[in-house]
Enzyme design. Structure first.
Site, short mmCIF file in Angstrom:
data_model
loop_
_atom_site.label_atom_id
_atom_site.label_comp_id
_atom_site.label_asym_id
_atom_site.label_seq_id
_atom_site.Cartn_x
_atom_site.Cartn_y
_atom_site.Cartn_z
N GLY A 46 -25.17 -23.78 30.90
CA GLY A 46 -25.51 -24.27 32.24
C GLY A 46 -24.93 -25.63 32.58
N SER A 102 -20.69 -23.02 32.62
CA SER A 102 -21.88 -22.91 33.46
C SER A 102 -22.73 -21.72 33.04
CB SER A 102 -21.48 -22.79 34.92
OG SER A 102 -20.63 -21.68 35.10
N CYS A 103 -22.19 -20.86 32.20
CA CYS A 103 -22.94 -19.69 31.72
C CYS A 103 -24.05 -20.14 30.77
CB CYS A 103 -22.03 -18.74 30.95
SG CYS A 103 -20.76 -17.99 31.95
N ILE A 104 -24.98 -19.22 30.53
CA ILE A 104 -26.07 -19.54 29.61
C ILE A 104 -26.15 -18.48 28.52
CG2 ILE A 104 -28.58 -19.89 29.39
CD1 ILE A 104 -28.43 -21.58 31.63
#
Lengths: 218, 173
Positions: free
Chosen positions: B92, B27-29
């Site tokens: 994401g 979910s990180c960018i």
């Protein structure tokens, strides 16, 4: 009283988790996963043992970076739990172990990690559900805490991506990650590697340890 | 060429040749920025959309709203100019698919995407390419001076997202 109620920083908190606390967690994990193994054996129709060679506690935010399994295709089932202690629990199988489970349970395996149909997904979620609930139930029994499983989810991806999700989940809720390395094996010695992660909230972990008679400050 | 791993919540800024690696974006960018004129590049691995109102910011790069301004400032300090910066973003995703109960937790991936785009837009930067959302994790590599941004996924393998060294397309200030 002020100082007692102060919320410790994550690293301060982790410092308190010494050998005694971790061995308590190890013991709980052994019993909990033993219970899980029994349910899994019933499901698979053959005896499965789950060993817990190692338990470690660490700051979250680093699981994905620290994994030695980066690049390994992994099937993960994640199950949030709440009640007297809340947190998230997850179980990971390397792809090969997962396909073995599928073959045993439904007599077929998906063509590849990107071709998982609903049937295969729900079977794996059920396995994860069983392992996680088996674990939670025995922890609840041991500690007299009410722990409630919530519906699980599944992910198939590289290990680091699955772990990154848990890092974020834990970060959001000030959680500590307890990595419980597990080794599943059948009676014939066939190993089924897996890893179990329990990520309780700080508060939840304190309650858990306190219920075992260990003094830990939140 | 030295490879810089950009871990969760980290910001790395370099002048000259470099290779960045953002491993396991769920979910990180990962945000890659390059100013080819100044030959200054940078990358950030954003974990959450915004700093918690009730907690001190322990790592500035953790949040989109603190990290992206910090990355841009660090790049400017090294001589980069926002007018020449080119940006690519990836990540994401929602890697764990929740079954039919619809409890979609907090959908951090989507919120991260929105927050990152908002911060970049606020800074007047145009995003040259983005690969966000979906349900698969990504690993991003970014090399300078060639400007190549590549995304690796389980299903697609390695593919080029864009090239940030391409000078023809100047982003509007």
């Amino acid at each position: 009283m002020e100082s007692l109620n102060r919320v410790l920083g994550m690293s301060e908190f982790l410092d308190q988790l010494g050998e005694l606390e971790l061995s308590a967690v190890h013991e709980i994990a052994n019993i909990g996963l033993g219970n899980a193994a029994t349910s899994l054996s019933a499901l698979l129709g053959r005896t499965v043992h789950i060993e817990v060679p190692r338990v470690s506690a660490r700051m979250v935010g680093a699981l994905a970076q620290e994994t030695l399994d980066a690049g390994i295709v992994t099937v993960g089932v994640l199950m949030p739990f709440d009640g007297d202690a809340e947190g998230t629990m997850a179980f990971f199988f390397p792809w090969e172990a997962a396909t073995e489970l599928w073959e045993t349970l439904i007599g077929a395996k998906p063509d590849g990690p990107c071709d998982i149909d609903e049937m295969a997904a729900s079977v794996m979620i059920e396995v994860g559900n069983m392992v996680c609930s088996g674990f939670l139930n025995s922890v609840a029994e041991l500690t007299n805490l009410g722990l409630f499983a919530t519906p699980p989810a599944m992910g198939v991806d590289f290990m680091e991506s699955l772990l990154a999700t848990l890092d974020v989940e834990a970060e959001l809720n000030m959680r500590v990650a307890l990595t419980i390395n597990t080794r599943l094996h059948g009676e014939d010695g066939s190993a089924l590697e897996g890893m179990c992660l329990v990520i309780p909230s700080q508060e939840g972990l304190v309650r858990l340890l306190q219920s075992l008679g260990l003094e830990v400050a939140a | 060429m030295e490879t810089f791993g950009v871990g969760m919540s980290e910001i790395v800024v370099r002048k000259g040749a470099a290779k960045y690696l953002c491993l396991g974006l769920g979910s990180c960018i990962g945000v890659a920025i390059y100013d080819p004129r100044a030959d200054v590049s940078g990358m950030i691995h954003v974990m959450l959309p915004a700093a918690f109102p009730d907690r001190p910011v322990d790592q500035i790069g953790k949040f989109a709203d603190t990290g992206i301004p910090a990355l841009l400032m660090a790049m400017e300090k090294m001589g980069a100019n926002k007018r020449n910066m080119k940006v690519a973003i990836a990540g994401g995703a929602q890697v764990f698919k929740f079954n039919n109960t619809g409890t979609n937790q907090l959908d951090i991936g989507r919120r991260n995407g929105e927050a990152v785009i908002e911060q970049l837009t606020k800074a007047g930067l145009k995003i040259l390419a983005k690969d966000i959302g979906g349900t698969h994790g990504r690993t991003v590599t970014f090399t300078v001076p060639d400007g190549q941004v590549e995304v690796k996924t389980l299903s697609q393998g390695v593919s080029e997202l864009c090239n940030l060294a391409d000078n023809r397309e100047r982003s509007a200030a």
